[in-house]
Scaffold this active site. Structure first.
Site, PDB file in Angstrom:
ATOM      1  N   TYR A   1      64.968  50.382  37.521  1.00 56.69           N
ATOM      2  CA  TYR A   1      65.692  49.263  37.588  1.00 56.69           C
ATOM      3  C   TYR A   1      66.360  48.954  39.060  1.00 56.69           C
ATOM      4  O   TYR A   1      66.568  49.751  39.641  1.00 56.69           O
ATOM      5  CB  TYR A   1      66.941  49.179  36.502  1.00 56.69           C
ATOM      6  CG  TYR A   1      66.487  49.133  35.114  1.00 56.69           C
ATOM      7  CD1 TYR A   1      64.976  48.937  34.687  1.00 56.69           C
ATOM      8  CD2 TYR A   1      67.113  49.291  34.168  1.00 56.69           C
ATOM      9  CE1 TYR A   1      64.572  48.858  33.393  1.00 56.69           C
ATOM     10  CE2 TYR A   1      66.899  49.304  32.718  1.00 56.69           C
ATOM     11  CZ  TYR A   1      65.649  48.905  32.550  1.00 56.69           C
ATOM     12  OH  TYR A   1      65.043  49.025  30.891  1.00 56.69           O
TER      13      TYR A   1
ATOM     14  N   LEU B   1      66.662  39.307  22.215  1.00 63.57           N
ATOM     15  CA  LEU B   1      66.609  37.811  22.190  1.00 63.57           C
ATOM     16  C   LEU B   1      65.191  37.289  22.869  1.00 63.57           C
ATOM     17  O   LEU B   1      64.874  36.117  23.284  1.00 63.57           O
ATOM     18  CB  LEU B   1      67.554  37.301  23.355  1.00 63.57           C
ATOM     19  CG  LEU B   1      69.205  37.705  22.999  1.00 63.57           C
ATOM     20  CD1 LEU B   1      70.036  37.149  23.720  1.00 63.57           C
ATOM     21  CD2 LEU B   1      69.412  36.789  21.326  1.00 63.57           C
TER      22      LEU B   1
ATOM     23  N   GLY C   1      65.056  35.728  26.355  1.00 67.96           N
ATOM     24  CA  GLY C   1      65.564  34.605  26.239  1.00 67.96           C
ATOM     25  C   GLY C   1      65.111  33.484  25.503  1.00 67.96           C
ATOM     26  O   GLY C   1      65.626  32.487  25.231  1.00 67.96           O
TER      27      GLY C   1
ATOM     28  N   LEU D   1      65.175  33.055  22.181  1.00 63.01           N
ATOM     29  CA  LEU D   1      65.589  32.839  20.998  1.00 63.01           C
ATOM     30  C   LEU D   1      67.071  32.186  21.439  1.00 63.01           C
ATOM     31  O   LEU D   1      67.563  31.878  20.343  1.00 63.01           O
ATOM     32  CB  LEU D   1      66.083  34.332  20.297  1.00 63.01           C
ATOM     33  CG  LEU D   1      64.633  34.872  19.697  1.00 63.01           C
ATOM     34  CD1 LEU D   1      64.919  36.270  19.177  1.00 63.01           C
ATOM     35  CD2 LEU D   1      64.498  33.908  18.387  1.00 63.01           C
ATOM     36  N   THR D   2      67.319  31.904  22.653  1.00 61.14           N
ATOM     37  CA  THR D   2      68.641  31.167  23.074  1.00 61.14           C
ATOM     38  C   THR D   2      68.141  29.696  22.748  1.00 61.14           C
ATOM     39  O   THR D   2      69.039  28.942  22.650  1.00 61.14           O
ATOM     40  CB  THR D   2      68.903  31.402  24.407  1.00 61.14           C
ATOM     41  OG1 THR D   2      67.906  30.937  25.294  1.00 61.14           O
ATOM     42  CG2 THR D   2      69.190  32.868  24.815  1.00 61.14           C
ATOM     43  N   GLY D   3      66.959  29.350  22.879  1.00 55.94           N
ATOM     44  CA  GLY D   3      66.385  28.015  22.639  1.00 55.94           C
ATOM     45  C   GLY D   3      66.354  27.535  24.062  1.00 55.94           C
ATOM     46  O   GLY D   3      65.805  26.118  24.057  1.00 55.94           O
ATOM     47  N   LYS D   4      66.774  28.063  25.281  1.00 53.80           N
ATOM     48  CA  LYS D   4      66.636  27.395  26.439  1.00 53.80           C
ATOM     49  C   LYS D   4      65.308  27.070  27.081  1.00 53.80           C
ATOM     50  O   LYS D   4      65.225  26.331  27.679  1.00 53.80           O
ATOM     51  CB  LYS D   4      67.423  28.166  27.469  1.00 53.80           C
ATOM     52  CG  LYS D   4      66.784  29.664  27.627  1.00 53.80           C
ATOM     53  CD  LYS D   4      67.719  30.277  28.757  1.00 53.80           C
ATOM     54  CE  LYS D   4      67.024  31.666  28.915  1.00 53.80           C
ATOM     55  NZ  LYS D   4      68.117  32.304  30.028  1.00 53.80           N
TER      56      LYS D   4
END
Length: 347
Positions: A53, A238, A241, A243-246
């Site tokens: 990372y 998520l 990302g 599943l945040t809907g963004k």
């Protein structure tokens, strides 16, 4: 914060784990340190990292920087004992560490020493193998996975050798527990069998992708987890990302992961948007925040050790932390299962 004993170890981890893979690319050191402070303040005691990372993007220049950021936090605060820390040994093919050498009895001590130096600590609480040398069906490889070229004898000999090297590290005090990542049910069973035969430490956990949109863990690995006391550490809960809907309706917010990795590692498909919409509608019907619903659902799974989430802003971090206080009803869980049946494996 809900807590969980990790496998058969003496490590008591928070059911939410702070992921760190953006620290050093999308997040600065100062932002990473602020996230650690906030997470610990809210009851999280578990942080996950890796020698490779940060990511998004991966580069030779930044490899190891996330561990350095965590190490600088330890040095500045003196709070090493307040955190249970997980890190990972990169697997075969990662050219930025040991020229892509596979995990072996020869590489383990070297990899651990490198991580300890960057982390400015004497020990790692949970040391994980990032992916198997023989390959994995994770990261969308499941669609064409073919294990027929594997050499079983070589695989098992390597596992025994690695366990013996890990046992030397346990005796030295550099690691406390051992975990896997991107592993299969067969592979995990072999690690367990060889450990029982006396080769080295018992597997405590498997860090695999798991979310409302990626539920491969729900069958054979779920059964193994429950019966063998090997906990799942879920990454990408998520769905990177989604599943945040963004990302609905074609949106690509500036600075988001999709703005850097356009296909989200193979997750961006037409079916993915339909699946997300189904879960967003469940959350709306029941007055739930979608991020918190997704994380709470993962936390309630019977094989879950801890749910690893990441954030690039403090607002995202606070929202995720609130999922610890959410308990999903049987009605919500039933609707989630129906949405999953209608939208199985969307990527």
């Amino acid at each position: 914060m809900q807590m969980k004993q990790l496998g058969q170890t003496d490590l008591k981890i928070s059911k939410l784990c702070l992921g760190s893979m953006t620290w050093g690319t999308q997040n600065s050191q100062e932002e990473g340190h602020a996230q650690i402070d906030r997470a610990l303040e809210r009851g999280i005691n578990f942080v996950d990292t890796a020698e490779m990372y940060p990511v998004n993007p991966i580069s030779g220049e930044t490899t190891g920087r996330t561990e350095e950021i965590i190490g600088n936090w330890f040095a500045a605060t003196g709070r090493r004992k307040d955190m249970l820390l997980a890190s990972k040994h990169s697997g075969a093919g990662f050219k930025n560490a040991r020229d892509g050498a596979p995990i072996s009895g020869q590489t383990i001590a070297q990899a651990i020493e490198g991580s300890l130096k960057r982390l400015q600590t004497d020990y790692i609480d949970l040391y994980q193998f990032h992916w198997p040398n023989r390959g994995s069906y994770m990261f969308r490889q499941n669609w064409r996975y073919d294990p027929s070229s594997q050499n079983k004898t070589e695989t098992l000999d390597n596992m025994a050798e690695c366990l013996e090297a890990l046992e030397r590290e346990v005796q030295r005090g550099t690691i406390r527990a051992f975990g896997l990542s991107n592993e299969s049910a067969w592979g995990t069973a072999q690690w367990l069998r060889l450990s029982k035969a006396g080769h080295g430490p018992r597997v405590a956990s498997i860090q695999n992708e798991y979310s409302l949109m990626c539920r491969m863990y729900d069958t054979d690995l779920a059964e193994l987890s429950v019966n063998e006391d090997v906990d799942l550490l879920a990454f990408s809960p998520l769905a990177a990302g989604f599943l945040t809907g963004k990302y609905q309706n074609g949106a690509v917010p500036e600075g988001s992961r999709m703005s850097i990795v356009s296909d989200l590692g193979g997750r961006r498909t037409d079916r993915a948007y339909d699946a997300v919409q189904a879960y967003l509608e469940i959350a709306e019907r029941h007055g739930l925040e979608p991020v918190q619903m997704a994380l709470a659902w993962a936390m309630q799974r019977p094989f879950m050790g801890s749910v690893i989430f990441g954030a690039t802003t403090m607002e995202q971090l606070d929202l995720a932390l609130g999922s610890d206080e959410v308990s999903l009803s049987d009605e919500v869980l039933g609707e989630i299962d129906e949405a999953h049946r209608a939208n199985p494996m969307p990527y």
